[in-house]
Design a protein around this motif. Structure first.
Motif, PDB file in Angstrom:
ATOM      1  N   GLY A 391       0.810  -1.224   0.000  1.00  0.00           N
ATOM      2  CA  GLY A 391       0.000   0.000   0.000  1.00  0.00           C
ATOM      3  C   GLY A 391       0.834   1.260   0.000  1.00  0.00           C
ATOM      4  O   GLY A 391       2.068   1.224  -0.024  1.00  0.00           O
ATOM      5  N   ASP A 396      -2.308   3.813   3.034  1.00  0.00           N
ATOM      6  CA  ASP A 396      -2.446   2.368   3.167  1.00  0.00           C
ATOM      7  C   ASP A 396      -1.595   1.743   4.266  1.00  0.00           C
ATOM      8  O   ASP A 396      -1.655   0.526   4.460  1.00  0.00           O
ATOM      9  CB  ASP A 396      -2.099   1.685   1.844  1.00  0.00           C
ATOM     10  CG  ASP A 396      -3.071   2.052   0.740  1.00  0.00           C
ATOM     11  OD1 ASP A 396      -4.245   2.285   1.062  1.00  0.00           O
ATOM     12  OD2 ASP A 396      -2.658   2.119  -0.428  1.00  0.00           O
ATOM     13  N   ALA A 407      -2.483  -2.048   3.986  1.00  0.00           N
ATOM     14  CA  ALA A 407      -3.859  -2.238   3.515  1.00  0.00           C
ATOM     15  C   ALA A 407      -3.919  -3.233   2.369  1.00  0.00           C
ATOM     16  O   ALA A 407      -4.873  -4.011   2.245  1.00  0.00           O
ATOM     17  CB  ALA A 407      -4.450  -0.899   3.085  1.00  0.00           C
ATOM     18  N   THR A 426      -9.006   0.773   4.569  1.00  0.00           N
ATOM     19  CA  THR A 426      -8.490   2.056   5.049  1.00  0.00           C
ATOM     20  C   THR A 426      -8.276   1.967   6.559  1.00  0.00           C
ATOM     21  O   THR A 426      -8.712   1.008   7.210  1.00  0.00           O
ATOM     22  CB  THR A 426      -9.450   3.210   4.731  1.00  0.00           C
ATOM     23  OG1 THR A 426     -10.719   2.964   5.381  1.00  0.00           O
ATOM     24  CG2 THR A 426      -9.675   3.343   3.235  1.00  0.00           C
ATOM     25  N   LYS A 487      -9.496   6.202  -2.527  1.00  0.00           N
ATOM     26  CA  LYS A 487      -9.819   6.006  -1.118  1.00  0.00           C
ATOM     27  C   LYS A 487     -10.267   7.277  -0.414  1.00  0.00           C
ATOM     28  O   LYS A 487     -10.955   7.218   0.616  1.00  0.00           O
ATOM     29  CB  LYS A 487      -8.638   5.372  -0.393  1.00  0.00           C
ATOM     30  CG  LYS A 487      -8.365   3.940  -0.845  1.00  0.00           C
ATOM     31  CD  LYS A 487      -7.378   3.226   0.035  1.00  0.00           C
ATOM     32  CE  LYS A 487      -7.211   1.774  -0.407  1.00  0.00           C
ATOM     33  NZ  LYS A 487      -6.291   1.012   0.444  1.00  0.00           N
TER      34      LYS A 487
END
Length: 491
Positions: A391, A396, A407, A426, A487
């Motif tokens: 990530g 992340d 993540a 998240t 995200k």
């Protein structure tokens, strides 16, 4: 003509027959001889400009404009045709292009309306509206000369223009050729956008540098990929995970598509992790594995699974030739361990690097640590040197209960559950843990599973401290054109 001309290479190349197809689009094909002629006219029209912008639609005119400008030694700014007014105004102000290249029928968006227009008209093979200045185009020999200025997504502020020199493009395409055994005989098919390095540099300039053929299907669909594979004998497919998921779905009910995919030499995925379940589905349907690679706008491709080593699901392979990749800890010290578990930030150095962000010396300085570029991506490295991305540091890397949790690895575990179609993870503040893991899940049609069952699945696959503390079900995840989850829109 030479396969490595058109401003995409410096030095000698392998001769390509003039009648060989260079570019194939839905409504037009250009041979190498035709591309040579029309791009030469573009080169003459833009010669003398420092920077030109190209509205990078998924049209063959975009490729002609880029190739012509590169032949003239003029830096190209590929513009996302779907960019909003504010972003376009920022690009116009920051880059200050002195000409705008458009395909016939395309209207300049309002923030760019004051820039003189050059129209690429392939109906008449004319280049119209030359605004000057004009000079005799010459292929630059300086490998540091800017080739492309590609703007980042701007998720943490206004987009930054990454200046990619000629040596970054040529060296990186040659490194990929080594990794993928990519030759003049290969025909690459894809439907990637042409305003990003994946579609434009790797997917268009890559085949041209080899002297092969680039087939662009326009708008992506599994049917169009299958037709291109069958009609043009394509040997390599480029895509992103969302595309491969749709290809697998379609191949399950269309044996002709499965056969067409099986006929490709390489299936290559990038821009986001391809879930193991999709690796397995595609292999079962086609007998072909998918190779993944890892790159960024500022670095082009850093790692790639090699053709001669076979697929390595969950990893993006080792560094490509000429590129150094290291992992560093929170103090910036190199991590010597290659245990496949220790997480560090990826730093990269090599001829693939950009020269900096246009007019942003501060941002350039912040991204560089000596001659290493700090990617912001977190990963592990195994004993083979294969990198596994977990990530982004900013979004992340979740610090929960004293543990560092990537993540990406939780997302991969969730996607392996038979009820899960898609997932994102998240972190959010937690009074006890510091941060807690939150999963955002899209279920497969008709599937039923509880939040607790999914959390238990992750704990069993990974470790108890990596289990999601909250699971939120959605109909779909917000993704951009390259399939990356946005995200910042979750929560």
């Amino acid at each position: 003509m030479r396969a490595r001309e058109h401003g995409i290479a410096i030095g000698d190349g392998t001769p390509a027959p003039g009648d060989r197809a260079a570019l194939i689009f839905p409504r037009r094909t250009l041979s190498y001889a035709e591309l040579d002629a029309v791009s030469a006219r573009v080169a003459t029209a833009v010669a003398g400009h420092a920077r030109v912008a190209v509205i990078a639609e998924s049209r063959i005119e975009t490729c002609v404009a880029v190739v012509g400008a590169l032949r003239a030694g003029v830096a190209v700014i590929p513009v996302n045709p779907r960019s909003g007014t504010r972003e376009l105004a920022h690009v116009a102000h920051n880059a200050a292009p002195t000409a705008l290249l458009l395909a016939t029928g395309t209207v300049a968006p309002e923030p760019l309306a004051d820039i003189p227009v050059i129209t690429v008209d392939l109906q008449t093979d004319a280049i119209n509206g030359d605004p000057g200045p004009r000079a005799t185009p010459t292929e630059p020999v300086d490998p540091e000369a800017p080739a492309l200025i590609v703007y980042t997504s701007g998720t943490t502020g206004p987009p930054k223009g990454a200046v990619l020199p000629r040596r970054a493009i040529t060296s990186n395409l040659d490194a990929l050729a080594s990794a993928w055994e990519w030759t003049q005989t290969d025909v690459v098919v894809h439907g990637l956008p042409l305003f990003h390095v994946h579609g434009l540099v790797v997917g268009i300039l890559g085949p041209l540098r080899r002297g092969g053929t680039a087939v662009h299907i326009g708008r992506f669909s599994p049917e169009a990929i299958g037709a291109a594979l069958a009609q043009h004998g394509a040997t390599m497919v480029f895509g992103v995970p969302t595309m491969y998921r749709r290809l697998a779905d379609a191949a399950e009910v269309d044996s002709e598509l499965a056969t067409a995919l099986a006929g490709a030499r390489l299936l290559i995925s990038g821009s986001a992790p391809l879930p193991r379940v999709e690796h397995d589905r595609l292999h079962a349907l086609t007998g072909r594995g998918v190779l993944e690679r890892y790159g960024m706008t500022e670095t082009l491709m850093n790692t790639a699974v090699r053709a001669d080593s076979g697929p390595a699901p969950g990893t993006v392979g080792p560094a490509v030739a000429g590129v150094d990749v290291q992992l560093v800890d929170d103090d910036g010290e190199a991590i010597g361990s290659s245990d496949g578990e220790t997480i560090g930030e990826i730093e990269v150095r090599g001829p693939n690097l950009f020269t900096g962000y246009l007019n942003r010396a501060d941002a350039t300085a912040a991204a560089m640590r000596g001659d290493w570029f700090a990617t912001g991506d977190m990963a592990t490295r195994d004993a083979r040197g294969y990198i596994r991305i977990v990530g982004r540091r900013a979004t992340d890397l979740i610090k929960s209960g004293g543990y560092k949790i990537g993540a990406g690895e939780v997302e991969a575990a969730l996607r392996e559950h038979p009820s899960v179609h898609d997932a994102a993870v998240t972190g959010e503040p937690d009074a006890d843990l510091g941060e807690r893991v939150v999963a955002w899940v899209v279920l497969r049609t008709g599937a039923e599973v509880s939040a607790g069952q999914l959390a238990d699945h992750v704990a069993a696959e990974l470790a108890p401290h990596k289990r999601p503390r909250a699971v939120r079900f959605l109909d779909t995840l917000p993704r951009n054109e390259l399939g990356k989850v946005q995200k910042q829109r979750l929560g």
